[in-house]
Scaffold this motif. Structure first.
Motif, PDB file in Angstrom:
ATOM      1  N   GLN A 198       0.837  -1.208   0.000  1.00 56.05           N
ATOM      2  CA  GLN A 198       0.000   0.000   0.000  1.00 56.05           C
ATOM      3  C   GLN A 198       0.870   1.256   0.000  1.00 56.05           C
ATOM      4  O   GLN A 198       0.467   2.295  -0.540  1.00 56.05           O
ATOM      5  N   ILE A 199       2.067   1.150   0.606  1.00 57.01           N
ATOM      6  CA  ILE A 199       3.005   2.288   0.560  1.00 57.01           C
ATOM      7  C   ILE A 199       3.477   2.491  -0.881  1.00 57.01           C
ATOM      8  O   ILE A 199       3.523   3.617  -1.386  1.00 57.01           O
ATOM      9  N   VAL A 200       3.808   1.378  -1.557  1.00 59.50           N
ATOM     10  CA  VAL A 200       4.211   1.454  -2.973  1.00 59.50           C
ATOM     11  C   VAL A 200       3.111   2.120  -3.786  1.00 59.50           C
ATOM     12  O   VAL A 200       3.351   3.017  -4.597  1.00 59.50           O
ATOM     13  N   ARG A 201       1.872   1.708  -3.514  1.00 58.96           N
ATOM     14  CA  ARG A 201       0.741   2.267  -4.247  1.00 58.96           C
ATOM     15  C   ARG A 201       0.625   3.786  -4.015  1.00 58.96           C
ATOM     16  O   ARG A 201       0.452   4.570  -4.961  1.00 58.96           O
ATOM     17  N   SER A 230      -5.856   5.320  -9.852  1.00 53.06           N
ATOM     18  CA  SER A 230      -6.256   4.027 -10.426  1.00 53.06           C
ATOM     19  C   SER A 230      -5.070   3.254 -11.005  1.00 53.06           C
ATOM     20  O   SER A 230      -4.926   2.055 -10.768  1.00 53.06           O
ATOM     21  N   ARG A 231      -4.194   3.957 -11.720  1.00 49.19           N
ATOM     22  CA  ARG A 231      -3.043   3.240 -12.311  1.00 49.19           C
ATOM     23  C   ARG A 231      -2.075   2.769 -11.225  1.00 49.19           C
ATOM     24  O   ARG A 231      -1.467   1.702 -11.349  1.00 49.19           O
ATOM     25  N   SER A 232      -1.954   3.567 -10.144  1.00 42.01           N
ATOM     26  CA  SER A 232      -1.075   3.141  -9.047  1.00 42.01           C
ATOM     27  C   SER A 232      -1.639   1.898  -8.365  1.00 42.01           C
ATOM     28  O   SER A 232      -0.901   0.989  -7.989  1.00 42.01           O
ATOM     29  N   PHE A 263      -7.101  -5.232  -8.442  1.00 46.36           N
ATOM     30  CA  PHE A 263      -6.884  -5.076  -9.881  1.00 46.36           C
ATOM     31  C   PHE A 263      -8.205  -4.730 -10.582  1.00 46.36           C
ATOM     32  O   PHE A 263      -8.276  -3.810 -11.398  1.00 46.36           O
ATOM     33  N   GLN A 264      -9.258  -5.470 -10.204  1.00 43.98           N
ATOM     34  CA  GLN A 264     -10.573  -5.211 -10.806  1.00 43.98           C
ATOM     35  C   GLN A 264     -11.089  -3.827 -10.413  1.00 43.98           C
ATOM     36  O   GLN A 264     -11.683  -3.117 -11.231  1.00 43.98           O
ATOM     37  N   ARG A 265     -10.842  -3.445  -9.155  1.00 41.25           N
ATOM     38  CA  ARG A 265     -11.297  -2.137  -8.685  1.00 41.25           C
ATOM     39  C   ARG A 265     -10.590  -1.026  -9.462  1.00 41.25           C
ATOM     40  O   ARG A 265     -11.195  -0.025  -9.829  1.00 41.25           O
ATOM     41  N   ALA A 266      -9.290  -1.243  -9.736  1.00 42.70           N
ATOM     42  CA  ALA A 266      -8.517  -0.243 -10.483  1.00 42.70           C
ATOM     43  C   ALA A 266      -9.086  -0.085 -11.892  1.00 42.70           C
ATOM     44  O   ALA A 266      -9.236   1.041 -12.385  1.00 42.70           O
ATOM     45  N   ASN A 267      -9.416  -1.203 -12.523  1.00 49.28           N
ATOM     46  CA  ASN A 267     -10.005  -1.135 -13.866  1.00 49.28           C
ATOM     47  C   ASN A 267     -11.328  -0.389 -13.846  1.00 49.28           C
ATOM     48  O   ASN A 267     -11.618   0.418 -14.727  1.00 49.28           O
ATOM     49  N   GLN A 268     -12.122  -0.662 -12.823  1.00 48.97           N
ATOM     50  CA  GLN A 268     -13.419  -0.011 -12.684  1.00 48.97           C
ATOM     51  C   GLN A 268     -13.246   1.496 -12.501  1.00 48.97           C
ATOM     52  O   GLN A 268     -13.932   2.299 -13.130  1.00 48.97           O
ATOM     53  N   GLU A 319     -10.769   3.300 -13.501  1.00 51.38           N
ATOM     54  CA  GLU A 319     -10.295   3.893 -14.754  1.00 51.38           C
ATOM     55  C   GLU A 319     -11.450   4.095 -15.729  1.00 51.38           C
ATOM     56  O   GLU A 319     -11.557   5.122 -16.389  1.00 51.38           O
ATOM     57  N   LEU A 320     -12.303   3.072 -15.774  1.00 48.91           N
ATOM     58  CA  LEU A 320     -13.467   3.130 -16.657  1.00 48.91           C
ATOM     59  C   LEU A 320     -14.368   4.300 -16.278  1.00 48.91           C
ATOM     60  O   LEU A 320     -14.806   5.078 -17.136  1.00 48.91           O
ATOM     61  N   GLU A 321     -14.608   4.446 -14.982  1.00 48.51           N
ATOM     62  CA  GLU A 321     -15.487   5.519 -14.509  1.00 48.51           C
ATOM     63  C   GLU A 321     -14.873   6.887 -14.784  1.00 48.51           C
ATOM     64  O   GLU A 321     -15.574   7.809 -15.206  1.00 48.51           O
ATOM     65  N   ALA A 322     -13.541   6.993 -14.571  1.00 45.86           N
ATOM     66  CA  ALA A 322     -12.854   8.265 -14.827  1.00 45.86           C
ATOM     67  C   ALA A 322     -12.934   8.606 -16.314  1.00 45.86           C
ATOM     68  O   ALA A 322     -13.147   9.759 -16.695  1.00 45.86           O
ATOM     69  N   ASP A 323     -12.783   7.565 -17.138  1.00 45.83           N
ATOM     70  CA  ASP A 323     -12.857   7.719 -18.589  1.00 45.83           C
ATOM     71  C   ASP A 323     -14.215   8.252 -19.020  1.00 45.83           C
ATOM     72  O   ASP A 323     -14.312   9.206 -19.787  1.00 45.83           O
ATOM     73  N   LEU A 324     -15.237   7.611 -18.490  1.00 48.84           N
ATOM     74  CA  LEU A 324     -16.603   7.994 -18.838  1.00 48.84           C
ATOM     75  C   LEU A 324     -16.895   9.417 -18.380  1.00 48.84           C
ATOM     76  O   LEU A 324     -17.486  10.202 -19.107  1.00 48.84           O
ATOM     77  N   ALA A 325     -16.419   9.737 -17.162  1.00 44.61           N
ATOM     78  CA  ALA A 325     -16.655  11.074 -16.621  1.00 44.61           C
ATOM     79  C   ALA A 325     -15.964  12.120 -17.482  1.00 44.61           C
ATOM     80  O   ALA A 325     -16.523  13.175 -17.773  1.00 44.61           O
ATOM     81  N   ALA A 326     -14.700  11.789 -17.913  1.00 45.27           N
ATOM     82  CA  ALA A 326     -13.939  12.738 -18.731  1.00 45.27           C
ATOM     83  C   ALA A 326     -14.636  12.946 -20.073  1.00 45.27           C
ATOM     84  O   ALA A 326     -14.755  14.062 -20.567  1.00 45.27           O
ATOM     85  N   ARG A 327     -15.100  11.842 -20.659  1.00 48.49           N
ATOM     86  CA  ARG A 327     -15.765  11.940 -21.956  1.00 48.49           C
ATOM     87  C   ARG A 327     -17.066  12.730 -21.846  1.00 48.49           C
ATOM     88  O   ARG A 327     -17.406  13.521 -22.700  1.00 48.49           O
ATOM     89  N   GLY A 328     -17.750  12.475 -20.735  1.00 54.54           N
ATOM     90  CA  GLY A 328     -19.012  13.180 -20.509  1.00 54.54           C
ATOM     91  C   GLY A 328     -18.786  14.663 -20.339  1.00 54.54           C
ATOM     92  O   GLY A 328     -19.581  15.473 -20.796  1.00 54.54           O
TER      93      GLY A 328
END
Ligand SMILES: [Zn+2]
Length: 253
Positions: A161-164, A174-176, A218-223, A225-234
């Motif tokens: 978690q420190i690395v993250r 999300s990428r971290s 890992f799945q949470r990070a993907n989720q 990213e997806l949400e951030a993507d959608l928000a940015a596009r919106g």
């Protein structure tokens, strides 16, 4: 009772829960350590010492999280260690401090235990073959092992978690998280290998725990990213109605 845990006590609004399996493992550990002591009470005292060290570590997380303005109201102790349920503000520095404060408690305990071992052993204050000195030596070693183990860089261990949190400063939340999760999965694989080589059920359980938690991260990070993507596009474009179907091609969430 809450998920197999019952409430022990509450300090500064933080409730401490103990999982029922803790007693099973405590009984096993105490009975298998008793041959090393003259009196049967000392392995019990040693196990309570371990309990206190783990508890202080978790309070380190909880109070640090509070100091960043986050929420921390629950600590659960179970056989593999403790869990402080912390919810720091979504800033890399707040997350980093909330995580680092746990191992920092073990760092602070190190010279205290070292001093106690030296004082009780050196001046004939306590016979070094006597139970109290043995307990202190064991607790010193347990504290060092807990510190080193927690700093392994395998998410969700503190080190991971420190690395993250450190990566978060550079590549965002999300990428971290995804990078830390990948390292966690690799670490779980290494621990599983170690468990097989040493025929250790403990390392096996631990490897499984890390694997499942890192996989979920890992799945949470993907989720995320997806949400951030959608928000940015919106936010970028308010998409026009599609001329063919009349439907909105990029539904906002
Ligand atoms: Zn910790």
């Amino acid at each position: 009772m809450r998920g197999g845990s019952f409430k022990l006590f509450q300090v500064a609004g933080i409730s401490v829960y103990l999982h029922f399996t803790w007693f099973l493992v405590a009984w096993y550990q105490i009975s298998s350590a008793s041959y090393r002591f003259h009196r049967p009470i000392w392995p019990v005292i040693e196990y309570i010492g371990l309990f206190i060290i783990v508890l202080l570590h978790e309070f380190g997380h909880a109070f640090a999280c509070r100091s960043t303005g986050g929420r921390a109201d629950r600590i659960v102790l179970w056989p593999l260690g403790g869990l402080a349920f912390v919810d720091p503000p979504l800033r890399a520095s707040a997350v980093l401090w909330s995580i680092i404060a746990g191992p920092l408690v073990n760092v602070v305990l190190f010279p205290i235990l070292q001093l106690l071992v030296m004082v009780t052993g050196r001046h004939g204050f306590i016979d070094i073959s006597a139970d109290p000195h043995r307990v202190l030596v064991d607790l010193w070693a347990i504290n060092v092992l807990l510190l080193l183990f927690n700093l392994l860089p395998f998410y969700p261990l503190d080190g991971g978690q420190i690395v993250r949190a450190l990566l978060w400063f550079r590549i965002g939340p999300s990428r971290s998280l995804r990078a830390a999760a990948v390292i966690g999965v690799v670490g779980a694989g290494l621990l599983a290998l170690f468990a097989i080589l040493k025929s250790s059920i403990w390392f096996g359980i631990l490897a499984f725990f890390i694997f499942s938690q890192a996989g979920a991260a890992f799945q949470r990070a993907n989720q995320m990213e997806l949400e951030a993507d959608l928000a940015a596009r919106g936010a970028e474009t308010t998409p026009p109605a599609s001329p063919i179907t009349g439907e909105n091609p990029a539904p906002r969430r």
